[in-house]
Enzyme design. Structure first.
Site, PDB file in Angstrom:
ATOM      1  N   MET A 329     104.423  23.008 -39.312  1.00 35.32           N
ATOM      2  CA  MET A 329     103.052  22.819 -38.851  1.00 35.32           C
ATOM      3  C   MET A 329     102.960  23.075 -37.343  1.00 35.32           C
ATOM      4  SD  MET A 329     100.491  19.510 -39.120  1.00 35.32           S
ATOM      5  CE  MET A 329     100.457  19.425 -40.902  1.00 35.32           C
ATOM      6  N   TRP A 332     103.080  26.704 -36.744  1.00 33.94           N
ATOM      7  CA  TRP A 332     101.804  27.308 -37.141  1.00 33.94           C
ATOM      8  C   TRP A 332     100.771  27.196 -36.018  1.00 33.94           C
ATOM      9  CZ3 TRP A 332      97.278  24.266 -38.047  1.00 33.94           C
ATOM     10  CH2 TRP A 332      96.152  25.054 -38.332  1.00 33.94           C
ATOM     11  N   HIS A 333     100.773  26.083 -35.311  1.00 39.01           N
ATOM     12  CA  HIS A 333      99.811  25.937 -34.210  1.00 39.01           C
ATOM     13  C   HIS A 333     100.056  26.982 -33.132  1.00 39.01           C
ATOM     14  CE1 HIS A 333      97.451  22.482 -35.355  1.00 39.01           C
ATOM     15  NE2 HIS A 333      98.528  21.794 -35.660  1.00 39.01           N
ATOM     16  N   GLY A 334     101.311  27.355 -32.934  1.00 43.26           N
ATOM     17  CA  GLY A 334     101.601  28.374 -31.921  1.00 43.26           C
ATOM     18  C   GLY A 334     103.044  28.311 -31.479  1.00 43.26           C
ATOM     19  N   LYS A 414      91.171  25.912 -34.717  1.00 46.23           N
ATOM     20  CA  LYS A 414      92.014  26.996 -35.233  1.00 46.23           C
ATOM     21  C   LYS A 414      91.165  27.930 -36.056  1.00 46.23           C
ATOM     22  CE  LYS A 414      96.091  26.307 -33.667  1.00 46.23           C
ATOM     23  NZ  LYS A 414      96.858  27.371 -33.032  1.00 46.23           N
TER      24      LYS A 414
END
Length: 414
Positions: A329, A332-334, A414
């Site tokens: 996770m 996924w955010h960056g 997002k």
């Protein structure tokens, strides 16, 4: 050319209200026009991805064709065979565009501008869960029009909530009874008005009026150890409040609009600041995302570890999976140290939380359980979450490493 970011402009709500009137009238009279709903979806997608965002619109069209062909090809294959490597290949190909966009964002190359668009993450989540549930056998047949409506459902396209194909299909293919729809309509309007309060008043006060001032003060006092200061504490709490009001406000707009369209899109927040522990928090915060990670990453990784007996202890397998799940996770955010640290922080927090709950269960008679411990648990959880949001905000990166004193705008959605 008219161009709107979803739910960002009062004019958007005016256009939305006019567009929804025929749908309200039709459903109240026991009818549903999928043709009109499709036209409305295309129209609002055009408003979002037209004008200066035309390149994103082109990327969205190419992405939609690519993922639709991939999903239907796998569905056709699954009716004949079920080899694991084909399934893994389909999932890999489904997440490939999103992965390239995330890498290009970190490396600042041109791929993001070519294939990236607003909401690519949430469309990818929908495609991957459809492929996984097709493999599981719970989705037997895919309907092209329903799948496209599900994938491109305009109220939730930019930031969720993340719906499930089977649930969406059930709502999309039926007309709610008048009493049921009146209740949905009432809730939808109520959610939209609460969304106005959150996003346009409370998020404005915290994010526009308070946060920049606190960041400037914290930057001015960053000569202390690790930049610790009272303004930094203020940044932590005000950023957390702003993140909640902005995102929860957006989610309420999306859910409210969905209800008016006769679709019961799931809620994304359920009083997260009343969470008793960090696990409880993830059952209340951005629920459609945390449940997606739970069902399609955590449970499947844990099942694989247990099946292959990778770890002797089920507790060890669960703990490793918690950390991996939250790390994914974070990635996924960056691809930045603060997003990855944020994921690792929550993974370890859940492991510690589970260990405490096991200890507490074994020592129920020695450990007090009353109103004070309940409110202390809520207070402690809220502060741990706020600290994690300070990491997530990226402000520490600026505070510790940037010579620039002007705060950068933070990413909210997002």
């Amino acid at each position: 050319m008219i161009y709107f970011q979803p739910y960002e402009n009062p004019m958007y709500f005016g256009v939305l209200f006019i567009a929804l009137i025929p749908i309200i009238v039709l459903i109240l009279n026991g009818r549903r026009s999928k043709i009109y709903e499709s036209i409305i979806s295309i129209f609002f997608l055009f408003l979002t991805f037209g004008g200066p965002s035309w390149n994103q619109g082109v990327a969205l069209i190419i992405y939609t064709i690519y993922e639709t062909v991939l999903t239907f090809a796998y569905s056709a294959y699954r009716k004949k065979a079920n080899k694991s490597w084909i399934f893994y290949l389909a999932v890999f190909l489904a997440v490939l565009p999103l992965t390239l966009v995330k890498i290009s964002t970190a490396t600042h190359d041109q791929v993001q501008t070519l294939i990236g668009f607003l909401g690519i993450s949430y469309l990818t989540f929908r495609v991957v869960q459809t492929i996984m549930e097709t493999r599981d056998g719970v989705i037997k047949n895919l309907n092209l029009i329903t799948f496209l409506q599900f994938l491109l459902f305009f109220p939730t396209i930019s930031s969720g909530p993340i719906d499930r194909y089977r649930r969406f299909e059930k709502d999309y293919n039926r007309v709610p009874k008048q009493d049921e729809y009146l209740e949905m309509l009432k809730k939808g309007i109520h959610y939209i008005f609460i969304g106005f309060l959150y996003k346009f008043i409370l998020a404005y006060i915290t994010g526009t009026l308070m946060l920049p001032e606190l960041k400037t003060m914290a930057m001015a006092q960053r000569g202390n150890f690790l930049g610790l200061s009272w303004p930094l504490l203020g940044v932590m709490y005000v950023y957390s409040a702003d993140l909640f009001f902005d995102f929860a406000g957006y989610s309420l707009f999306a859910v409210g609009t969905s209800h008016i369209l006769g679709i019961n899109t799931p809620m994304n927040f359920n009083r997260p600041w009343q969470s008793l522990n960090i696990k409880d928090f993830w059952n209340r915060w951005h629920m459609s995302l945390s449940f997606w990670f739970r069902d399609y990453i955590y449970m499947r990784l844990l099942f694989m570890f247990m099946k292959k007996k990778t770890f002797k202890s089920r507790i060890t397998a669960a703990n490793v999976t918690y950390v991996l799940n939250m790390l994914i996770m974070g990635f996924w955010h960056g691809l930045t140290w603060y997003y990855i640290t944020y994921g690792l922080f929550h993974g370890l927090a859940i492991v510690i939380n589970d260990a405490w709950l096991r200890f507490k269960k074994k020592h129920q008679e020695q450990i007090p359980h009353n109103q004070f411990t309940k409110y202390f648990a809520i207070f402690l959880t809220a502060n741990i979450v706020c600290f994690s949001f300070l990491i997530f905000s990226g402000f520490l990166n600026q505070l510790w490493f940037s010579p620039v004193t002007t705060p950068k705008p933070h990413v909210k959605l997002k």
